[in-house]
Design a protein around this motif. Structure first.
Motif, PDB file in Angstrom:
ATOM      1  N   ILE A 358       0.853  -1.198   0.000  1.00  0.00           N
ATOM      2  CA  ILE A 358       0.000   0.000   0.000  1.00  0.00           C
ATOM      3  C   ILE A 358       0.882   1.240   0.000  1.00  0.00           C
ATOM      4  N   GLN A 359       0.659   2.131  -0.933  1.00  0.00           N
ATOM      5  CA  GLN A 359       1.570   3.256  -1.143  1.00  0.00           C
ATOM      6  C   GLN A 359       1.299   4.440  -0.211  1.00  0.00           C
ATOM      7  N   GLU A 360       0.034   4.696   0.112  1.00  0.00           N
ATOM      8  CA  GLU A 360      -0.311   5.838   0.966  1.00  0.00           C
ATOM      9  C   GLU A 360      -0.597   5.371   2.390  1.00  0.00           C
ATOM     10  N   SER A 361      -0.027   6.047   3.366  1.00  0.00           N
ATOM     11  CA  SER A 361      -0.300   5.693   4.765  1.00  0.00           C
ATOM     12  C   SER A 361      -1.771   5.912   5.103  1.00  0.00           C
ATOM     13  N   SER A 362      -2.406   6.853   4.410  1.00  0.00           N
ATOM     14  CA  SER A 362      -3.826   7.131   4.667  1.00  0.00           C
ATOM     15  C   SER A 362      -4.720   6.001   4.198  1.00  0.00           C
ATOM     16  N   MET A 363      -4.165   5.046   3.459  1.00  0.00           N
ATOM     17  CA  MET A 363      -4.926   3.895   2.971  1.00  0.00           C
ATOM     18  C   MET A 363      -4.587   2.612   3.739  1.00  0.00           C
ATOM     19  N   GLN A 364      -3.738   2.733   4.765  1.00  0.00           N
ATOM     20  CA  GLN A 364      -3.317   1.548   5.526  1.00  0.00           C
ATOM     21  C   GLN A 364      -4.403   1.144   6.528  1.00  0.00           C
ATOM     22  N   PRO A 365      -4.956  -0.068   6.428  1.00  0.00           N
ATOM     23  CA  PRO A 365      -5.958  -0.505   7.407  1.00  0.00           C
ATOM     24  C   PRO A 365      -5.298  -0.889   8.731  1.00  0.00           C
ATOM     25  N   TRP A 366      -6.070  -0.864   9.801  1.00  0.00           N
ATOM     26  CA  TRP A 366      -5.610  -1.308  11.105  1.00  0.00           C
ATOM     27  C   TRP A 366      -5.328  -2.807  11.044  1.00  0.00           C
ATOM     28  N   GLN A 367      -4.196  -3.215  11.596  1.00  0.00           N
ATOM     29  CA  GLN A 367      -3.790  -4.614  11.526  1.00  0.00           C
ATOM     30  C   GLN A 367      -3.935  -5.298  12.886  1.00  0.00           C
ATOM     31  N   PRO A 368      -4.197  -6.615  12.886  1.00  0.00           N
ATOM     32  CA  PRO A 368      -4.220  -7.350  14.159  1.00  0.00           C
ATOM     33  C   PRO A 368      -2.829  -7.366  14.773  1.00  0.00           C
ATOM     34  N   LEU A 369      -2.787  -7.566  16.081  1.00  0.00           N
ATOM     35  CA  LEU A 369      -1.531  -7.516  16.821  1.00  0.00           C
ATOM     36  C   LEU A 369      -0.532  -8.539  16.285  1.00  0.00           C
ATOM     37  N   GLY A 370       0.676  -8.055  15.946  1.00  0.00           N
ATOM     38  CA  GLY A 370       1.766  -8.939  15.584  1.00  0.00           C
ATOM     39  C   GLY A 370       1.749  -9.462  14.166  1.00  0.00           C
ATOM     40  N   GLN A 371       0.860  -8.985  13.311  1.00  0.00           N
ATOM     41  CA  GLN A 371       0.826  -9.489  11.936  1.00  0.00           C
ATOM     42  C   GLN A 371       0.239  -8.440  11.003  1.00  0.00           C
ATOM     43  N   LYS A 372       0.475  -8.629   9.713  1.00  0.00           N
ATOM     44  CA  LYS A 372      -0.097  -7.741   8.702  1.00  0.00           C
ATOM     45  C   LYS A 372      -0.887  -8.599   7.723  1.00  0.00           C
ATOM     46  N   SER A 373      -2.034  -9.035   8.184  1.00  0.00           N
ATOM     47  CA  SER A 373      -2.846  -9.970   7.407  1.00  0.00           C
ATOM     48  C   SER A 373      -4.018  -9.307   6.704  1.00  0.00           C
ATOM     49  N   ILE A 374      -4.259  -8.020   6.984  1.00  0.00           N
ATOM     50  CA  ILE A 374      -5.398  -7.321   6.390  1.00  0.00           C
ATOM     51  C   ILE A 374      -4.963  -6.617   5.105  1.00  0.00           C
ATOM     52  N   LEU A 375      -5.706  -6.866   4.047  1.00  0.00           N
ATOM     53  CA  LEU A 375      -5.403  -6.268   2.748  1.00  0.00           C
ATOM     54  C   LEU A 375      -5.930  -4.842   2.655  1.00  0.00           C
ATOM     55  N   GLY A 376      -5.363  -4.091   1.734  1.00  0.00           N
ATOM     56  CA  GLY A 376      -5.829  -2.726   1.485  1.00  0.00           C
ATOM     57  C   GLY A 376      -5.793  -2.430  -0.004  1.00  0.00           C
ATOM     58  N   TYR A 377      -5.848  -1.152  -0.357  1.00  0.00           N
ATOM     59  CA  TYR A 377      -5.938  -0.768  -1.765  1.00  0.00           C
ATOM     60  C   TYR A 377      -4.996   0.389  -2.079  1.00  0.00           C
ATOM     61  N   ASN A 378      -4.682   0.498  -3.356  1.00  0.00           N
ATOM     62  CA  ASN A 378      -4.009   1.677  -3.884  1.00  0.00           C
ATOM     63  C   ASN A 378      -4.954   2.388  -4.841  1.00  0.00           C
ATOM     64  N   LEU A 379      -5.065   3.694  -4.658  1.00  0.00           N
ATOM     65  CA  LEU A 379      -5.869   4.498  -5.578  1.00  0.00           C
ATOM     66  C   LEU A 379      -5.157   4.640  -6.911  1.00  0.00           C
TER      67      LEU A 379
END
Length: 424
Positions: A358-379
């Protein structure tokens, strides 16, 4: 072996530090924000907080989707959405945020964080800038539902909504998302911790354990009831009937588009109001394979939620039948076409990506503790002026959208900085 000991020692140190810092934040908050003194004398809320007084009144029968015949269908603006966990509720939240902004509605937001002090029961004093008698149009953040308290906050014409999910799959999602903040799961061994837990749940489960509610009948808990009661108690059926009386529409994740079509019909909205992109989706690699045996075990372990889901699955299809099967198929197809069109306009690559991409920090979803398993998008870089604003709003994660709406999230943001510091 030495490496494993270091890993556990490091984790324990982090947990201790995190606990201390979290306790400090809560203590600080209790001093910074004095408790609201609400008078025992109730100040009545207006019948409607909508901007037009001639709004068509809500049908008296709960769980109904159609306006009375002969009355003008105007958009319903007073809405209570009971945001349940792991049910695509963040996607519905985005729809409500956009609708509220479009019509300049007043939200009842939490103060200091992105939920109403969950898992505590909801209280009006938790609403940001609350004063008795204030008029709110929409309340939709996570809470532990308490009908009478919510009812005193909202106007009489408020539409009550919520969403459910097949309890076996909800349990799988909750188990993995919240696992690291549930001490009861830390002693699970093996690669498939979910299967190990379901092999003998009572070996690991303690109803009084910290965050234990995430492990059994989470829907029933979110809706304000005792998730550890005997599933065969007649009270379970009584409480399910109560839920049916309280909510005008109970949606189902498994039939999300059909649910949104019913929502649109109930609220007299336009198609553009219910367009969506799937938010907070997990990477496929983090989803446990749910065999038939595991599905049965998870369903039985969450038997109260299973009864709840079965009941509202039945009422849901009655609504679809009343709406009309052909009409529903036509409207779902139209919604799908419009969503695909927006996807081609807004999303770079046309699909969600890993958090690291994900390129923009404003598009970063909240992640569960200790992992980055949630997907997001790039405009997409080039979006026509007509759709530029809508695209960004449809893709903005919950925390960032709340900030854009002016919500005070200092506890959530402080916790985010703590997590960054500890690399959680």
């Amino acid at each position: 072996m030495v490496q494993k000991k270091k890993h556990w020692r490091s984790m324990c140190k982090g947990l201790v530090l995190g606990t201390v810092l979290t306790s400090f934040m809560l203590l600080l908050y209790s001093y910074v924000i004095p408790p609201l003194q609400v008078s025992m004398m109730e100040i009545p809320i207006p019948y409607s907080c909508s901007s037009y007084p001639a709004q068509a009144r809500v049908p008296g029968v709960a769980n109904s989707t159609h306006s009375p015949l002969g009355q003008e269908c105007l958009p319903k603006l007073d809405i209570m959405f009971m945001k349940t966990h792991k049910t695509a509720s963040s996607t519905i939240l985005n729809i409500l945020f956009r609708f509220g902004e479009k019509h300049r509605l007043k939200f009842a937001f939490p103060n200091g964080r992105n939920d109403f002090y969950y898992p505590s029961y909801f209280e009006r004093s938790q609403v940001q800038d609350y004063q008795p008698g204030m008029c709110f149009n929409i309340i939709c953040n996570h809470m532990r539902f308490q009908y009478q308290e919510v009812r005193k906050l909202l106007p009489a014409d408020t539409i009550f909504l919520t969403v459910l999910r097949d309890p076996a799959y909800l349990f799988e999602s909750s188990f993995h998302y919240f696992g690291r903040i549930i001490p009861l799961t830390w002693k699970l061994q093996g690669e498939d911790k979910l299967a190990e837990f379901l092999r003998d749940p009572w070996h690991y489960y303690d109803p009084n354990g910290f965050n234990a509610h995430y492990l059994q009948n989470l829907l029933f808990f979110d809706l304000g009831y005792d998730n550890n009661m005997n599933a065969n108690s007649p009270l379970v059926d009584q409480y399910i009937q109560e839920i049916d009386q309280h909510f005008h529409l109970v949606m189902l994740l498994e039939y999300f588009d059909e649910s949104l079509v019913l929502l649109k019909d109930l609220l007299c909205w336009e198609l553009e109001d219910i367009l969506y992109f799937k938010l907070n989706a997990r990477k496929d690699s983090t989803v446990s394979k749910m065999t038939g045996e595991l599905y049965e075990k998870a369903t039985y372990w969450n038997l109260i939620d299973a009864k709840l889901y079965r009941y509202f699955n039945t009422t849901f299809w009655r609504k679809v039948e009343a709406y009309g099967w052909e009409r529903m198929a036509r409207d779902v197809a139209e919604l799908h076409r419009e969503n695909e069109k927006m996807k081609s306009i807004c999303i770079d690559g046309g699909r969600p990506v890993d958090a690291n991409a994900i390129q923009e920090s404003s598009m970063q979803p909240w992640q569960p503790l200790g992992q980055k398993s949630i997907l997001g998008y790039n405009l997409k870089k080039k979006i026509n002026k007509k759709h530029r604003k809508l695209c960004r709003k449809m893709l903005t994660p919950e925390i960032q959208y709340l900030t854009d709406l002016g919500v005070n999230l200092w506890i959530t943001k402080l916790w985010s900085h703590v997590r960054e510091f500890l690399k959680w």
